[in-house]
Enzyme design. Sequence first.
Site, PDB file in Angstrom:
ATOM      1  N   ARG A  70       0.820  -1.221   0.000  1.00  0.00           N
ATOM      2  CA  ARG A  70       0.000   0.000   0.000  1.00  0.00           C
ATOM      3  C   ARG A  70       0.850   1.266   0.000  1.00  0.00           C
ATOM      4  NH1 ARG A  70      -3.269  -3.975   2.475  1.00  0.00           N
ATOM      5  NH2 ARG A  70      -1.610  -4.069   3.998  1.00  0.00           N
ATOM      6  N   GLU A 107       6.622  -9.712  13.745  1.00  0.00           N
ATOM      7  CA  GLU A 107       6.009 -10.333  14.909  1.00  0.00           C
ATOM      8  C   GLU A 107       6.184 -11.859  14.836  1.00  0.00           C
ATOM      9  OE1 GLU A 107       2.191  -8.649  15.208  1.00  0.00           O
ATOM     10  OE2 GLU A 107       1.979  -9.141  17.335  1.00  0.00           O
TER      11      GLU A 107
HETATM   12  O1  LIG Z   1       4.892  -2.338  11.680  1.00  0.00           O
HETATM   13  P1  LIG Z   1       4.846  -3.743  11.134  1.00  0.00           P
HETATM   14  O2  LIG Z   1       4.507  -4.744  12.199  1.00  0.00           O
HETATM   15  O3  LIG Z   1       6.075  -4.099  10.390  1.00  0.00           O
HETATM   16  O4  LIG Z   1       3.603  -3.831  10.156  1.00  0.00           O
HETATM   17  C1  LIG Z   1       3.314  -2.846   9.195  1.00  0.00           C
HETATM   18  C2  LIG Z   1       3.324  -3.427   7.823  1.00  0.00           C
HETATM   19  O5  LIG Z   1       2.321  -4.460   7.730  1.00  0.00           O
HETATM   20  C3  LIG Z   1       1.529  -4.228   6.593  1.00  0.00           C
HETATM   21  O6  LIG Z   1       2.092  -4.802   5.458  1.00  0.00           O
HETATM   22  P2  LIG Z   1       1.918  -6.347   5.115  1.00  0.00           P
HETATM   23  O7  LIG Z   1       3.078  -7.099   5.684  1.00  0.00           O
HETATM   24  O8  LIG Z   1       0.557  -6.790   5.554  1.00  0.00           O
HETATM   25  O9  LIG Z   1       2.095  -6.385   3.545  1.00  0.00           O
HETATM   26  P3  LIG Z   1       1.259  -5.761   2.333  1.00  0.00           P
HETATM   27  O10 LIG Z   1       1.309  -4.262   2.468  1.00  0.00           O
HETATM   28  O11 LIG Z   1       2.027  -6.250   1.149  1.00  0.00           O
HETATM   29  O12 LIG Z   1      -0.138  -6.295   2.413  1.00  0.00           O
HETATM   30  C4  LIG Z   1       1.555  -2.727   6.427  1.00  0.00           C
HETATM   31  O13 LIG Z   1       1.233  -2.356   5.109  1.00  0.00           O
HETATM   32  C5  LIG Z   1       2.959  -2.354   6.816  1.00  0.00           C
HETATM   33  O14 LIG Z   1       3.846  -2.404   5.702  1.00  0.00           O
HETATM   34  N1  LIG Z   2      -3.566  -4.473  12.451  1.00  0.00           N
HETATM   35  C1  LIG Z   2      -3.084  -4.097  11.255  1.00  0.00           C
HETATM   36  N2  LIG Z   2      -3.891  -3.456  10.385  1.00  0.00           N
HETATM   37  C2  LIG Z   2      -3.405  -3.079   9.194  1.00  0.00           C
HETATM   38  N3  LIG Z   2      -2.157  -3.293   8.776  1.00  0.00           N
HETATM   39  C3  LIG Z   2      -1.334  -3.919   9.629  1.00  0.00           C
HETATM   40  N4  LIG Z   2      -0.039  -4.261   9.499  1.00  0.00           N
HETATM   41  C4  LIG Z   2       0.325  -4.898  10.625  1.00  0.00           C
HETATM   42  N5  LIG Z   2      -0.694  -4.961  11.483  1.00  0.00           N
HETATM   43  C5  LIG Z   2      -1.749  -4.345  10.884  1.00  0.00           C
END
Ligand SMILES: O=P(O)(O)OC[C@H]1O[C@H](OP(=O)(O)OP(=O)(O)O)[C@H](O)[C@@H]1O
Ligand SMILES: Nc1ncnc2[nH]cnc12
Length: 182
Positions: A70, A107
């Site tokens: 995103r 995590e």
């Molecule tokens: O602070 P953190 O615990 O690292 O989490 C935040 C990340 O998690 C989500 O991405 P996701 O891994 O779901 O990937 P995506 O954007 O490709 O769906 C979000 O878009 C951040 O990049």
């Molecule tokens: N709870 C949450 N909602 C959206 N994006 C996330 N990325 C990691 N945790 C998330």
Amino acid sequence: MAPGIEVTDGDDLALKDSIRLIREVPDFPEPGVLFRDISPMLADPAALRAITDALGRGLEFDVVAGVEARGFLLGAAVAQAFGTGVIGLRKPGKLPEVADRISYELEYGRATLELPADTLRTGQRVLVVDDVLATGGTLGAACRLIRQAGAEVTTATVVMELTALEGRDKIVGEHVRALLRS
Ligand SMILES: O=P(O)(O)OC[C@H]1O[C@H](OP(=O)(O)OP(=O)(O)O)[C@H](O)[C@@H]1O
Ligand SMILES: Nc1ncnc2[nH]cnc12
């Protein structure tokens, strides 16, 4: 409507109005996680404008780095609005040529971000953009990747910070801007 979310700049009424567009999805992607989906905000022209303006407002930067996935959408919008280019920091296996990479703890398990070849120049001032700051692993790694490549991080920005997860603590020494807090 998403209760319990506040705008960090209370004067930004357009942003305040856009909070109603955040979808909260329980138990996604796994049981116990309340997923905040900003996709409906991005689909709304006024909300996208408010987010884009607020992410870059008052900051000096030469290029935007958006984190997959995103962060790509947001990063390109911010870059256009502020007259810079955009770089996508990618998950592994997508780029034909990699300038640099960094692995980090999430995590659950480990993840890697890669910087495409011939994009970032030494000394450039970079605005890092993602949608959510949760545990901070992703944003912290993005900043380290930029610095490791010889550039500067102006600010690490996100639309929403999930404060209970204390992700800011992992992004030591960086200026962090979150538009919304939950
Ligand atoms: O602070 P953190 O615990 O690292 O989490 C935040 C990340 O998690 C989500 O991405 P996701 O891994 O779901 O990937 P995506 O954007 O490709 O769906 C979000 O878009 C951040 O990049
Ligand atoms: N709870 C949450 N909602 C959206 N994006 C996330 N990325 C990691 N945790 C998330």
